[in-house]
Design a protein around this motif. Structure first.
Motif, mmCIF file in Angstrom:
data_model
loop_
_atom_site.group_PDB
_atom_site.id
_atom_site.type_symbol
_atom_site.label_atom_id
_atom_site.label_comp_id
_atom_site.label_asym_id
_atom_site.label_seq_id
_atom_site.Cartn_x
_atom_site.Cartn_y
_atom_site.Cartn_z
ATOM 1 N N ARG A 17 0.830 -1.205 0.000
ATOM 2 C CA ARG A 17 0.000 0.000 0.000
ATOM 3 C C ARG A 17 0.869 1.261 0.000
ATOM 4 O O ARG A 17 1.846 1.345 0.744
ATOM 5 C CB ARG A 17 -0.834 -0.036 1.282
ATOM 6 N N SER A 20 1.336 2.828 3.333
ATOM 7 C CA SER A 20 1.559 1.781 4.344
ATOM 8 C C SER A 20 2.264 2.294 5.598
ATOM 9 O O SER A 20 3.325 2.919 5.527
ATOM 10 C CB SER A 20 2.400 0.663 3.722
ATOM 11 N N PHE A 21 1.680 1.979 6.768
ATOM 12 C CA PHE A 21 2.340 2.304 8.031
ATOM 13 C C PHE A 21 3.604 1.462 8.221
ATOM 14 O O PHE A 21 4.540 1.883 8.889
ATOM 15 C CB PHE A 21 1.391 2.065 9.210
ATOM 16 N N ASN A 22 3.611 0.287 7.659
ATOM 17 C CA ASN A 22 4.787 -0.580 7.812
ATOM 18 C C ASN A 22 5.933 -0.101 6.939
ATOM 19 O O ASN A 22 7.091 -0.071 7.391
ATOM 20 C CB ASN A 22 4.400 -2.032 7.554
ATOM 21 N N GLU A 82 -0.383 -7.055 10.067
ATOM 22 C CA GLU A 82 -1.074 -8.290 10.468
ATOM 23 C C GLU A 82 -2.372 -8.364 9.667
ATOM 24 O O GLU A 82 -3.155 -7.417 9.668
ATOM 25 C CB GLU A 82 -1.389 -8.244 11.958
ATOM 26 N N TYR A 83 -2.549 -9.489 8.979
ATOM 27 C CA TYR A 83 -3.799 -9.711 8.237
ATOM 28 C C TYR A 83 -4.497 -10.919 8.843
ATOM 29 O O TYR A 83 -3.947 -12.027 8.854
ATOM 30 C CB TYR A 83 -3.515 -10.005 6.757
ATOM 31 N N ASN A 84 -5.704 -10.708 9.303
ATOM 32 C CA ASN A 84 -6.494 -11.811 9.859
ATOM 33 C C ASN A 84 -5.691 -12.649 10.843
ATOM 34 O O ASN A 84 -5.622 -13.877 10.758
ATOM 35 C CB ASN A 84 -7.077 -12.658 8.714
ATOM 36 N N TYR A 85 -5.061 -11.925 11.759
ATOM 37 C CA TYR A 85 -4.276 -12.517 12.845
ATOM 38 C C TYR A 85 -3.026 -13.241 12.341
ATOM 39 O O TYR A 85 -2.479 -14.095 13.044
ATOM 40 C CB TYR A 85 -5.106 -13.508 13.675
ATOM 41 N N ALA A 116 3.398 -2.720 12.432
ATOM 42 C CA ALA A 116 2.438 -1.675 12.810
ATOM 43 C C ALA A 116 1.064 -2.078 12.312
ATOM 44 O O ALA A 116 0.920 -2.538 11.176
ATOM 45 C CB ALA A 116 2.844 -0.339 12.179
ATOM 46 N N GLY A 118 -3.500 -1.310 12.769
ATOM 47 C CA GLY A 118 -4.563 -0.474 13.290
ATOM 48 C C GLY A 118 -5.149 -1.025 14.572
ATOM 49 O O GLY A 118 -5.874 -0.328 15.292
HETATM 50 C C1 LIG Z 1 -7.058 -8.269 4.834
HETATM 51 C C2 LIG Z 1 -6.781 -7.469 6.082
HETATM 52 C C3 LIG Z 1 -6.805 -8.091 7.304
HETATM 53 C C4 LIG Z 1 -6.513 -7.370 8.466
HETATM 54 N N1 LIG Z 1 -6.424 -8.034 9.653
HETATM 55 C C5 LIG Z 1 -5.954 -7.380 10.753
HETATM 56 C C6 LIG Z 1 -5.639 -8.097 11.939
HETATM 57 O O1 LIG Z 1 -5.778 -9.294 12.030
HETATM 58 N N2 LIG Z 1 -5.137 -7.402 12.987
HETATM 59 C C7 LIG Z 1 -4.926 -6.042 12.928
HETATM 60 O O2 LIG Z 1 -4.457 -5.450 13.899
HETATM 61 N N3 LIG Z 1 -5.220 -5.330 11.811
HETATM 62 C C8 LIG Z 1 -5.702 -5.979 10.711
HETATM 63 N N4 LIG Z 1 -5.962 -5.293 9.551
HETATM 64 C C9 LIG Z 1 -5.797 -3.824 9.547
HETATM 65 C C10 LIG Z 1 -4.344 -3.446 9.315
HETATM 66 O O3 LIG Z 1 -3.702 -3.380 10.557
HETATM 67 C C11 LIG Z 1 -4.264 -2.089 8.627
HETATM 68 O O4 LIG Z 1 -4.929 -2.144 7.382
HETATM 69 C C12 LIG Z 1 -2.831 -1.650 8.432
HETATM 70 O O5 LIG Z 1 -2.836 -0.297 8.029
HETATM 71 C C13 LIG Z 1 -2.108 -2.524 7.394
HETATM 72 O O6 LIG Z 1 -0.744 -2.187 7.307
HETATM 73 P P1 LIG Z 1 -0.165 -1.127 6.245
HETATM 74 O O7 LIG Z 1 -0.605 0.241 6.731
HETATM 75 O O8 LIG Z 1 1.308 -1.285 6.323
HETATM 76 O O9 LIG Z 1 -0.729 -1.439 4.889
HETATM 77 C C14 LIG Z 1 -6.272 -5.996 8.381
HETATM 78 C C15 LIG Z 1 -6.289 -5.360 7.131
HETATM 79 C C16 LIG Z 1 -6.526 -6.087 6.002
HETATM 80 C C17 LIG Z 1 -6.493 -5.392 4.652
#
Ligand SMILES: Cc1cc2nc3c(=O)[nH]c(=O)nc-3n(C[C@H](O)[C@H](O)[C@H](O)COP(=O)(O)O)c2cc1C
Length: 186
Positions: A17, A20-22, A82-85, A116, A118
């Motif tokens: 992204r 992206s925060f990461n 983290e996506y879906n844990y 990082a 949300g």
């Molecule tokens: C498919 C998907 C699954 C996610 N699952 C989680 C999760 O399990 N735990 C969490 O804290 N945030 C989750 N998020 C929110 C992300 O923390 C947030 O979108 C974050 O900004 C993603 O990192 P990025 O900013 O580097 O793209 C999820 C986001 C997406 C798109």
């Protein structure tokens, strides 16, 4: 590998992204490196979806580059959402490609992990899943200090600069410890 006076780290952000925060955390890490340490970012966006049939024809160029950059680096810093844990697919895909024989480049490699999100746990579950992968691959992940950045939306400004001072201090402390970890394992 460096000549021993400087520790050269390859940094990978596990998000494609733009905002992206990461990726922003990786940029902050590049700003906060201690002296005698560098972090070069590697973009995993060009890496295709894993396909064993393709691998048998030879590694695609972006995978070949990733493998050789990991091998050449003194250590690897992964900054993961983290996506879906768990681990985002694009990052797991890059690790899976790089891990294939011969001479998988994670073997014996010092590894630092940050993340990082949300959410409230700041990627803890994704980080522990990633650590589990590196048990099999014999990567030497530093145990602590951990960097888990919760509620990332409150810690960066609109330009993606890490503004939260406590988090900046955590990142800097991790990098100082990681430099020592890399030198210890050399
Ligand atoms: C498919 C998907 C699954 C996610 N699952 C989680 C999760 O399990 N735990 C969490 O804290 N945030 C989750 N998020 C929110 C992300 O923390 C947030 O979108 C974050 O900004 C993603 O990192 P990025 O900013 O580097 O793209 C999820 C986001 C997406 C798109």
């Amino acid at each position: 590998m460096s000549d021993g006076s400087t520790v050269n780290i390859l940094g990978i952000a596990g998000s494609l992204r733009r905002g992206s925060f990461n990726a922003a955390t990786l940029r902050a890490a590049q700003d906060l490196v201690p002296s005698g340490m560098t972090i070069e970012a590697f973009d995993i966006a060009p890496i295709p979806a894993y396909n064993e049939d393709v691998r048998q024809q030879g590694f695609p160029a972006p995978v070949e580059e990733l493998r050789s950059r990991i091998k050449a680096a003194d250590g690897l810093l992964i900054v993961t959402p983290e996506y879906n844990y768990s681990i985002p697919g694009v990052l797991k895909n890059a690790v899976d490609w790089a891990s294939r024989p011969p001479e998988q480049p994670f073997d014996g490699k010092p590894i630092g992990i940050m993340g990082a999100s949300g959410g409230a746990l700041g990627t803890a579950r994704a980080q522990y899943h990633l650590r589990q992968c590196f048990i099999f691959l014999n990567g030497h992940v530093m145990n602590r200090p951990e960097v888990m950045i919760p509620q990332a939306q409150n810690k960066f400004d609109a330009d993606g600069k890490l503004t939260d001072q406590q988090t900046r201090d955590f990142v800097a402390a991790h990098l100082a410890a990681f430099k020592a970890w890399v030198l210890r394992l050399k």
